[in-house]
Design a protein around this motif. Structure first.
Motif, PDB file in Angstrom:
ATOM      1  N   SER A  37       2.582   2.254  -9.857  1.00 52.42           N
ATOM      2  CA  SER A  37       1.582   1.756  -8.899  1.00 52.42           C
ATOM      3  C   SER A  37       1.424   2.683  -7.699  1.00 52.42           C
ATOM      4  O   SER A  37       0.345   2.781  -7.123  1.00 52.42           O
ATOM      5  CB  SER A  37       1.908   0.332  -8.449  1.00 52.42           C
ATOM      6  OG  SER A  37       3.174   0.277  -7.846  1.00 52.42           O
ATOM      7  N   GLN A  38       2.476   3.418  -7.341  1.00 49.49           N
ATOM      8  CA  GLN A  38       2.429   4.304  -6.178  1.00 49.49           C
ATOM      9  C   GLN A  38       1.819   5.673  -6.483  1.00 49.49           C
ATOM     10  O   GLN A  38       1.559   6.452  -5.569  1.00 49.49           O
ATOM     11  CB  GLN A  38       3.843   4.484  -5.614  1.00 49.49           C
ATOM     12  CG  GLN A  38       4.402   3.206  -5.017  1.00 49.49           C
ATOM     13  CD  GLN A  38       5.904   3.251  -4.805  1.00 49.49           C
ATOM     14  OE1 GLN A  38       6.554   4.275  -4.999  1.00 49.49           O
ATOM     15  NE2 GLN A  38       6.477   2.124  -4.412  1.00 49.49           N
ATOM     16  N   ALA A  39       1.577   5.971  -7.751  1.00 53.99           N
ATOM     17  CA  ALA A  39       1.082   7.304  -8.133  1.00 53.99           C
ATOM     18  C   ALA A  39      -0.419   7.271  -8.404  1.00 53.99           C
ATOM     19  O   ALA A  39      -0.915   6.395  -9.102  1.00 53.99           O
ATOM     20  CB  ALA A  39       1.817   7.790  -9.376  1.00 53.99           C
ATOM     21  N   ALA A  82       6.572  15.464  -7.849  1.00 59.30           N
ATOM     22  CA  ALA A  82       6.420  14.331  -8.776  1.00 59.30           C
ATOM     23  C   ALA A  82       7.723  13.566  -8.976  1.00 59.30           C
ATOM     24  O   ALA A  82       8.809  14.136  -8.965  1.00 59.30           O
ATOM     25  CB  ALA A  82       5.914  14.831 -10.123  1.00 59.30           C
ATOM     26  N   VAL A  83       7.569  12.269  -9.195  1.00 58.21           N
ATOM     27  CA  VAL A  83       8.668  11.445  -9.685  1.00 58.21           C
ATOM     28  C   VAL A  83       8.724  11.684 -11.193  1.00 58.21           C
ATOM     29  O   VAL A  83       7.689  11.614 -11.878  1.00 58.21           O
ATOM     30  CB  VAL A  83       8.419   9.948  -9.389  1.00 58.21           C
ATOM     31  CG1 VAL A  83       9.462   9.082 -10.075  1.00 58.21           C
ATOM     32  CG2 VAL A  83       8.408   9.703  -7.892  1.00 58.21           C
ATOM     33  N   LEU A  84       9.900  11.992 -11.711  1.00 57.33           N
ATOM     34  CA  LEU A  84      10.067  12.270 -13.132  1.00 57.33           C
ATOM     35  C   LEU A  84      10.681  11.054 -13.818  1.00 57.33           C
ATOM     36  O   LEU A  84      11.791  10.645 -13.490  1.00 57.33           O
ATOM     37  CB  LEU A  84      10.954  13.497 -13.344  1.00 57.33           C
ATOM     38  CG  LEU A  84      10.553  14.774 -12.591  1.00 57.33           C
ATOM     39  CD1 LEU A  84      11.526  15.903 -12.902  1.00 57.33           C
ATOM     40  CD2 LEU A  84       9.121  15.168 -12.920  1.00 57.33           C
ATOM     41  N   LEU A  85       9.927  10.492 -14.753  1.00 54.87           N
ATOM     42  CA  LEU A  85      10.326   9.272 -15.464  1.00 54.87           C
ATOM     43  C   LEU A  85      10.502   9.614 -16.934  1.00 54.87           C
ATOM     44  O   LEU A  85       9.513   9.868 -17.634  1.00 54.87           O
ATOM     45  CB  LEU A  85       9.255   8.197 -15.259  1.00 54.87           C
ATOM     46  CG  LEU A  85       9.453   6.816 -15.852  1.00 54.87           C
ATOM     47  CD1 LEU A  85      10.704   6.152 -15.297  1.00 54.87           C
ATOM     48  CD2 LEU A  85       8.252   5.941 -15.558  1.00 54.87           C
ATOM     49  N   GLY A  86      11.744   9.666 -17.400  1.00 56.83           N
ATOM     50  CA  GLY A  86      12.027   9.953 -18.806  1.00 56.83           C
ATOM     51  C   GLY A  86      11.694   8.743 -19.657  1.00 56.83           C
ATOM     52  O   GLY A  86      12.035   7.621 -19.305  1.00 56.83           O
ATOM     53  N   VAL A  87      11.037   8.981 -20.790  1.00 49.40           N
ATOM     54  CA  VAL A  87      10.578   7.899 -21.671  1.00 49.40           C
ATOM     55  C   VAL A  87      11.319   8.012 -23.002  1.00 49.40           C
ATOM     56  O   VAL A  87      11.224   9.033 -23.687  1.00 49.40           O
ATOM     57  CB  VAL A  87       9.051   7.996 -21.900  1.00 49.40           C
ATOM     58  CG1 VAL A  87       8.571   6.846 -22.769  1.00 49.40           C
ATOM     59  CG2 VAL A  87       8.300   8.033 -20.570  1.00 49.40           C
ATOM     60  N   THR A  88      12.053   6.949 -23.363  1.00 52.18           N
ATOM     61  CA  THR A  88      12.839   6.999 -24.602  1.00 52.18           C
ATOM     62  C   THR A  88      13.169   5.598 -25.086  1.00 52.18           C
ATOM     63  O   THR A  88      12.848   4.600 -24.430  1.00 52.18           O
ATOM     64  CB  THR A  88      14.132   7.816 -24.379  1.00 52.18           C
ATOM     65  OG1 THR A  88      14.733   8.083 -25.651  1.00 52.18           O
ATOM     66  CG2 THR A  88      15.115   7.092 -23.471  1.00 52.18           C
TER      67      THR A  88
END
Length: 185
Positions: free
Chosen positions: A40-42, A148-154
Motif C-alpha cells: 500500500s505504501q509503494a 526499494a523495499v525488497l520482498l522475497g516471494v516463495t
C-alpha cells in the motif's frame, strides 16, 4: 552444501508441486502481498512474470495497475542484465527469452525509482538470503534499486534455515509465503 546442488534440489522440489497446489498457494501469496503495508505504501512496483511452478503474482500486478500504481516487469537485456520495463496492460505481454513472458517495448524505469520489488527465488532463508536461478540477474539489478523495499516471494516448502551466501548476493528485507509476510533479520 554447494549452491548448485541446493539449487537443483529446490528446483526439483518446486517442479514436483501440482498445478492445483501452485494455484492455491499463489492465490494466498497474492492476498498476503496485497494486504501488506509494503504494497500500500509503494507507488512504483517491480514484479516478475512467473514461469514454471514459480509463485504466480499476476493478480498483484493486475491489482496494482487498477490501483493506479506504476508497474514494471523485467526485460532481459543480455546474459547478465535485466531492466525494468513499465507494464501498461497484460495484453502487452509476449513470449520472451527462455519462454518467460515480457513486455515487447515500453518505458524503462530506472531502478532507483522503484519503491517495492517482488523478488523471485529458488529458495530463501529467514535472514533474507536468496538463492536465485544462478545467472545473477537479480543480484546485479537489486544492487541498483537502493530505494526499494525488497520482498522475497516463495513457498514455505522452499524456505531453508540458511543458504550459502556470496559477497555480491543481495538479501531481501521481507519474505512472503502462502502463510504470512515475515521481516528478515
Amino acid at each position: 552444501m554447494m549452491k548448485q546442488q541446493l539449487r537443483k534440489e529446490l528446483k526439483s522440489l518446486r517442479n514436483q508441486l501440482s498445478t492445483a497446489q501452485v494455484e492455491a498457494w499463489s492465490q494466498k501469496i497474492c492476498t498476503n502481498i496485497l494486504t501488506a503495508p509494503q504494497y500500500s505504501q509503494a507507488d512504483v512496483i517491480f514484479g516478475y512474470l512467473a514461469f514454471g511452478n514459480e509463485p504466480n503474482i499476476d493478480a498483484v500486478l493486475q491489482q496494482a495497475l487498477l490501483d493506479g500504481k506504476t508497474v514494471c516487469v523485467p526485460q532481459i537485456l543480455s546474459a547478465t542484465e535485466i531492466c525494468a520495463l513499465q507494464l501498461g496492460s497484460f495484453d502487452d505481454l509476449q513470449a520472451g527469452p527462455y519462454g518467460i513472458r515480457s513486455v515487447g517495448a515500453g518505458n524503462v524505469i530506472e531502478p532507483q525509482q522503484l519503491e517495492l520489488v517482488l523478488v523471485p527465488g529458488v529458495g530463501f532463508a529467514p535472514n533474507g538470503s536468496r538463492l536465485g536461478m544462478g545467472a545473477g540477474y537479480y543480484d546485479r539489478f537489486l544492487a541498483q534499486a537502493g530505494n526499494a523495499v525488497l520482498l522475497g516471494v516463495t513457498y514455505n516448502a522452499l524456505l531453508r534455515a540458511e543458504l550459502p551466501v556470496e559477497p555480491y548476493d543481495r538479501p531481501v528485507q521481507y519474505i512472503v509465503t502462502e502463510t504470512n509476510v515475515t521481516p528478515c533479520g
